[in-house]
Design a protein around this motif. Structure first.
Motif, PDB file in Angstrom:
ATOM      1  N   TYR A 142       0.812  -1.281   0.007  1.00 36.87           N
ATOM      2  CA  TYR A 142      -0.001  -0.029  -0.041  1.00 36.87           C
ATOM      3  C   TYR A 142       0.823   1.315  -0.029  1.00 36.87           C
ATOM      4  CZ  TYR A 142      -4.042  -2.880   1.048  1.00 36.87           C
ATOM      5  OH  TYR A 142      -5.098  -3.661   0.986  1.00 36.87           O
ATOM      6  N   GLY A 143       2.184   0.952  -0.143  1.00 36.09           N
ATOM      7  CA  GLY A 143       3.202   2.442  -0.088  1.00 36.09           C
ATOM      8  C   GLY A 143       4.241   2.015  -0.638  1.00 36.09           C
ATOM      9  N   VAL A 144       4.829   3.022  -1.489  1.00 36.54           N
ATOM     10  CA  VAL A 144       6.005   2.981  -2.178  1.00 36.54           C
ATOM     11  C   VAL A 144       7.441   3.871  -1.156  1.00 36.54           C
ATOM     12  CG1 VAL A 144       7.555   3.201  -4.149  1.00 36.54           C
ATOM     13  CG2 VAL A 144       4.990   2.742  -4.239  1.00 36.54           C
ATOM     14  N   PRO A 145       8.384   3.119  -0.760  1.00 41.24           N
ATOM     15  CA  PRO A 145       9.285   3.768   0.291  1.00 41.24           C
ATOM     16  C   PRO A 145       9.861   5.090  -0.425  1.00 41.24           C
ATOM     17  CG  PRO A 145       9.507   1.357   0.277  1.00 41.24           C
ATOM     18  CD  PRO A 145       8.588   1.758  -0.703  1.00 41.24           C
ATOM     19  N   GLN A 146       9.975   6.348   0.258  1.00 39.30           N
ATOM     20  CA  GLN A 146      10.345   7.317  -0.241  1.00 39.30           C
ATOM     21  C   GLN A 146      11.951   7.810   0.298  1.00 39.30           C
ATOM     22  OE1 GLN A 146       8.621  11.146   0.322  1.00 39.30           O
ATOM     23  NE2 GLN A 146       8.503  11.713  -1.774  1.00 39.30           N
TER      24      GLN A 146
END
Length: 426
Positions: A142-146
């Motif tokens: 549910y997220g893309v690491p930034q």
């Protein structure tokens, strides 16, 4: 855990009224066949970091003329509650920058669009596996690491040298001994620890081979013998010779950083988000004077620190056109090129190995934290995990001030956890 600098006039140019920042259902414009305007809530530090994220957003717009980005900087300290409210009613952004600790909770509530197989995440293997893992919930990403971060031991090499100490401590006992030596030899306090902050206490628990809870076995472990040992060691970090007494005032973080940056205390526990500010301190005009080492180990002989950072996430309530535009924006903002740009501008750690260029690793602060990332432990897949720090912080603060015994304080935390996690056993 973010840089504590007040917002400047520049923020006014970046931020717009939150009431005007709707998702596709409450104000964003465009269609699948025409220009689309997506709203992005950026939760980075308004003064040091946000201008560089806005510059990236402008680059994205230039490369994608059919997508406009409504860039809104939201103060980190209030962002979780504002996102929770907006996604639960109306006015949610199409895409936002989330603390890694919020992802599981937002996903559990159905607020986030899964990103597996979408343009937002074309190649999960490009990112560090542990960071992808903590962006997942029940098998979906549910997220893309930034950006990523962890806690390390930051120390003033010159003060250590003046005290005759040639290497950083590797255990809490060594740290206490070094603090006493530094105080005796230099007159400067040897070590200051954040008091009453559950997040900063985590290395003590990990060093004893335990956590606040055992997520796989659904068990509250805060009163276990290992946890008691961890808190007893934590307590001793405020009473040993050469250590600073607990500061639980509202300005305690600023006090600690001012003391360290200006050579009034020799060592602290903190993360890479402070690198820029540390370099501005009088003690670190020579950047090489900043030492970065793993957090000390506990009785298990192993060191461990929590993994922090931010994920880019897409709101599930936006329509298809806005989700598609948001996914494209996420891919751009988390690309190797974008992460390298942010690392060089903001002194933050990329989440993908190909963003660690020679220019990035030439930054001594980034290189130092990159070396200790293997000691970082990912968050468990528990939506309530971030909320555990509230009770632990309050009661650890009481313990170090002598207002509660170690056992009474841990019992109070366990009682709070039982309410928060009714399916967990003690």
């Amino acid at each position: 855990m973010r840089r504590g600098i007040a917002a400047s006039a520049l923020v006014a140019a970046l931020a717009v009224s939150l009431a005007a920042c709707g998702s596709s259902g409450s104000g964003s414009s465009g269609s699948a066949n025409g220009p689309v305007t997506i709203t992005y809530w950026d939760t980075s530090n308004a003064t040091n970091e946000a201008p560089n994220y806005q510059a990236l957003a402008q680059k994205f717009e230039a490369a994608n003329p059919n997508i406009k980005v409504n860039f809104v900087n939201v103060p980190f300290d209030s962002a979780q509650n504002k996102l929770q409210t907006a996604m639960g009613s109306k006015g949610a952004p199409d895409v936002f920058r989330s603390d890694v600790g919020w992802t599981a909770g937002f996903a559990q509530q159905g607020f986030l669009a899964p990103l597996d197989g979408t343009p937002a995440l074309p190649d999960p293997s490009a990112f560090r596996p542990n960071l992808i893992k903590q962006a997942q919930y029940q098998g979906k990403t549910y997220g893309v690491p930034q950006v990523t971060d962890t806690l390390g031991l930051l120390y003033n090499k010159a003060l250590f040298s003046q005290a005759g100490i040639t290497t950083p401590p590797t255990t809490w006992d060594e740290l206490k001994a070094d603090a006493a030596t530094i105080k005796s030899k230099t007159g400067v306090d040897g070590f200051e620890m954040r008091a009453g902050d559950g997040y900063y206490a985590m290395p003590l628990f990990f060093g004893e081979g335990t956590d606040l809870v055992d997520t796989p076995n659904k068990k509250i472990t805060i009163t276990s013998p290992a946890a008691v040992k961890a808190v007893e060691t934590y307590q001793s970090l405020f009473t040993s010779p050469g250590t600073v007494k607990p500061d639980v005032t509202s300005d305690s973080y600023a006090h600690m950083m001012d003391a360290f940056n200006n050579g009034k205390v020799a060592a602290i526990i903190n993360g890479p988000w402070e690198i820029t500010n540390i370099y501005q301190g009088s003690a670190f005009g020579n950047k090489a004077n900043l030492g970065i080492a793993p957090v000390p180990a506990g009785s298990t002989g192993k060191a461990g620190a929590p993994t922090g950072g931010a994920n880019m996430e897409v709101y599930a309530g936006s329509d298809a056109a806005h989700q598609a535009a948001a996914e494209k924006f996420v891919a751009f903002m988390t690309s190797a090129e974008s992460q390298t740009f942010i690392a060089e501008k903001n002194d933050t750690l990329p989440t993908r190995p190909d963003a660690y260029t020679s220019d990035v690793t030439a930054n001594l602060g980034i290189a130092g934290f990159q070396a200790i990332l293997p000691d970082a432990q990912p968050r468990p897949e528990l939506p309530e995990y971030a909320s555990l720090f509230t009770s632990s912080g309050i009661n650890l603060g009481k313990i170090v001030q002598g207002q509660e015994s170690v056992q009474d304080g841990l019992n109070a935390i366990a009682a709070d956890y039982a309410k928060l996690l009714p399916n967990f056993s003690k």
